[in-house]
Design an enzyme around this catalytic site. Sequence first.
Site, PDB file in Angstrom:
ATOM      1  N   TYR A   1       0.816  -1.216   0.000  1.00 13.18           N
ATOM      2  CA  TYR A   1       0.000   0.000   0.000  1.00 13.18           C
ATOM      3  C   TYR A   1       0.853   1.271   0.000  1.00 13.18           C
ATOM      4  O   TYR A   1       0.633   2.195  -0.783  1.00 13.18           O
ATOM      5  CB  TYR A   1      -0.945   0.013   1.205  1.00 13.18           C
ATOM      6  CG  TYR A   1      -1.695   1.306   1.356  1.00 13.18           C
ATOM      7  CD1 TYR A   1      -2.825   1.562   0.591  1.00 13.18           C
ATOM      8  CD2 TYR A   1      -1.254   2.302   2.219  1.00 13.18           C
ATOM      9  CE1 TYR A   1      -3.500   2.755   0.701  1.00 13.18           C
ATOM     10  CE2 TYR A   1      -1.926   3.506   2.334  1.00 13.18           C
ATOM     11  CZ  TYR A   1      -3.046   3.719   1.577  1.00 13.18           C
ATOM     12  OH  TYR A   1      -3.712   4.915   1.687  1.00 13.18           O
TER      13      TYR A   1
ATOM     14  N   ASP B   1      -8.506  -3.477  -0.746  1.00 14.01           N
ATOM     15  CA  ASP B   1      -9.652  -2.658  -1.137  1.00 14.01           C
ATOM     16  C   ASP B   1      -9.211  -1.408  -1.888  1.00 14.01           C
ATOM     17  O   ASP B   1      -9.925  -0.892  -2.732  1.00 14.01           O
ATOM     18  CB  ASP B   1     -10.449  -2.260   0.109  1.00 14.01           C
ATOM     19  CG  ASP B   1      -9.556  -1.651   1.183  1.00 14.01           C
ATOM     20  OD1 ASP B   1      -8.732  -2.407   1.743  1.00 14.01           O
ATOM     21  OD2 ASP B   1      -9.664  -0.449   1.450  1.00 14.01           O
TER      22      ASP B   1
ATOM     23  N   LYS C   1     -10.989  -9.267   5.814  1.00 13.39           N
ATOM     24  CA  LYS C   1     -11.473  -7.909   6.094  1.00 13.39           C
ATOM     25  C   LYS C   1     -12.298  -7.419   4.906  1.00 13.39           C
ATOM     26  O   LYS C   1     -11.782  -7.225   3.812  1.00 13.39           O
ATOM     27  CB  LYS C   1     -10.262  -7.000   6.300  1.00 13.39           C
ATOM     28  CG  LYS C   1     -10.555  -5.515   6.307  1.00 13.39           C
ATOM     29  CD  LYS C   1     -10.901  -5.033   7.693  1.00 13.39           C
ATOM     30  CE  LYS C   1     -11.029  -3.530   7.770  1.00 13.39           C
ATOM     31  NZ  LYS C   1      -9.769  -2.838   7.666  1.00 13.39           N
TER      32      LYS C   1
END
Lengths: 529, 255
Positions: free
Chosen positions: A269, A304, A376
């Site tokens: 990320y 995500d 998650k």
Amino acid sequence: MSRIPTAAQQLALDPATVRRARALARKVGGPVVRIAKAHTTVSVERATLRLAGLAGADVEGIPWANRLVDVVRDQVGLEHGVALPVWDAMARSGDDLTVLAQKAAAGSVTFRVPDAGAARTAARRARSAVAQGFRRIDRNRRTREKLIGRYGDPPTPWVYLIVATGDIYEDIPQAQAAAREGADVIAVIRSTGQSLLDYVPEGATREGYAGTYATQENFRLMRAALDDTSKELRRYVRLTNYASGLCMPEIATLAGLERLDMMLNDSMYGILFRDINPIRTFVDQRFSRAVHARAGIIINTGEDNYLTTADAVEAAHTVTVSQLLNEYFAKEAGLADWQLGLGHAFEVDPELPDSFRLELAHALLARALFPDAPLKWMPPTKHMTGDVFRGYLLDAFFNLAGELTGQGILLVGMMTEAVVTPWLSDRDLALQNVRYVRNAAGNLREDFRPAPDGFIATRARAVLGEAVELLERIAADRGNAPLLTAIGDGTFGLMKRPADAGRGLDGVVRKAPGYLNPALDLLAEGATR
Amino acid sequence: MSDVVRPYGDTTGDGMVQLSFTLPIPHDKRAEGAAAQLARKMGLDPAMVVHAKAMGPDFTFFVVYGAVSHLVDLREVEVVERDYPLLGPKEVNAAIKTRLRRPLVVVGGCIGTDAHTVGIDAILNIKGFAGEKGLEYYAEIEVHNLGAQVSIPDLVERSRQTRADAVLVSQVVTQKDAHLHNTRELSAAFREAFPASRRPLLVVGGPRFDEHQATALGVDRIFGKGTTPGEVASYLVHRIAPATPPASPEHRRAS
């Protein structure tokens, strides 16, 4: 319940393909681990000092850990690690760590890389000091286990709610209220831009921007408040923060020292979305994950985020690839399956025909590939338009997909996503939505079987196939680290991040022979002294 | 159509609206009375408190329906109307080719923490939006899409390197007016980094912006939700390669 076929069986995934996917992730990740092991960073060294108890900051708010590491680096470099020069200087002067840091910042300490007997003394003392930090982390883990043992764990998916006022003293009552309303997990969003600070701010903070600074004192205050609420509710309320950005190792360490329970911690990320140097990220991440493993902290990965930039259907397989890589890096660093909150999200364009079936396919695929991980599950954000009524409906379908596919951690969607920071009423309505779906359809999983050759199972197998193809393409690169080449080429989230650029690169140091870091040793050995 | 209108529920002129809000008081009869009082003061008469629910011991949530007494006078409505001709891709390319005589350079991205590139991608990516191709499709427009979470100093630097004519910034997800704060920062940074005559055109877009606020925020143009790539391209041509050069070439880059 045990008679329900596993997700992998329901989707009729070919076990050989699944093994192949994992083998490729190992092949692609392995060279990166070798690079990570060969380097250290300023933040890994500062985390080591923090484990030994160095806290506090100078009048300008720069932590003593930064001051000391900077002086050591200027004088003797970090190639041998900070521990040998620091504990050697302490042995010679008789100062404690804080006094040494203060004197070093004032320019009155001369460091050296000790050898022979002096090196052995410094190494022994450094280890003993750093071990105290790990004993505190171990005690915190036992306390958490005891409290969970006393109260029991909530049913899954755990309800995960965010607070983010910028002021820790406002966050506390909001977090307690959210827990009373049903949140199992409270996440305190960090202030905008903290991930790019190369130091951890100090003390309790009241001024954050769209979030609250992650500091050791803020961690302590919030955990203490949620301990009170857990006692009141007789339910252990977990606390989450973010081990990401330039201070990932230090934040992970502070989380262990203050008994946080979950940490956002993705392997890529920071590289992709914060333009942090890839080597810096992989070194920092390996240290932080080893600390999380030791502390019994569950990590949440950030897949995500890919779907906020790329299309959720076209890029579905990049999520799977990232999950496989996150799993590989996590396990290499010592995390167990139950600690892997692998991420994914409900971001398929709702205008698309069969969008919900596509979501189910993607969610079931994640469930099938990682049967023991508490996945998650992230709510829609990209296709939230400001039409709060439509948003509320989408969130209900998101909740239903979460129940139906056995997600572990459910970040509660807000109908006012993309409109305002959630209001009190938004949170209340969102929790009503979760409760309704759980009550109405929580056990629907028992009846729900995707047809073996139906749309959902076929789509899941296709995504897995594309993921394997992408991993094969990455692995086919002949360089010494194919994954770094892929990241440089814009394979993930469409962002190109070359290994020799990005923020924090100047904080990366190649280890010399004789490099010593007692924290890494204690982590590898699982030792307490 | 009349110039004066009222909200429409199910009958012309009924004036019906719905609203929801929270009051910081426990839920009881008095709370419902308080909600009705607020609604009346907002111009709803009669006001029906159709739903009231306690949220914890100290707050109550209400849904209220009612007829508003206010009238809307359409003659007094002020909006930012398009003040430039709408061109097709061919016309845009031709205008740039004949008037600018070099490609028009656009740098774009999302600033702040916003990871949602859906807006900037809709305008810049070939795929485009609402059936229109994005700016990358235009042969005479050179697009540098920097993606998500670009820092303002990086944006300035890339604009300098690429000799950008225009900088397009999208802000989709925002909290506590972060989009306004970021935009002011953007404007200040570009004004500091470039002399006025060489500063790229600053264009921001996103669903939370008020199109009237361009001057207040220090940018040249704000585009609200639903803006298409063609509108943006036409605007860029209008400002950077106008049919008749403006008297004071404020935003023209000396070439």
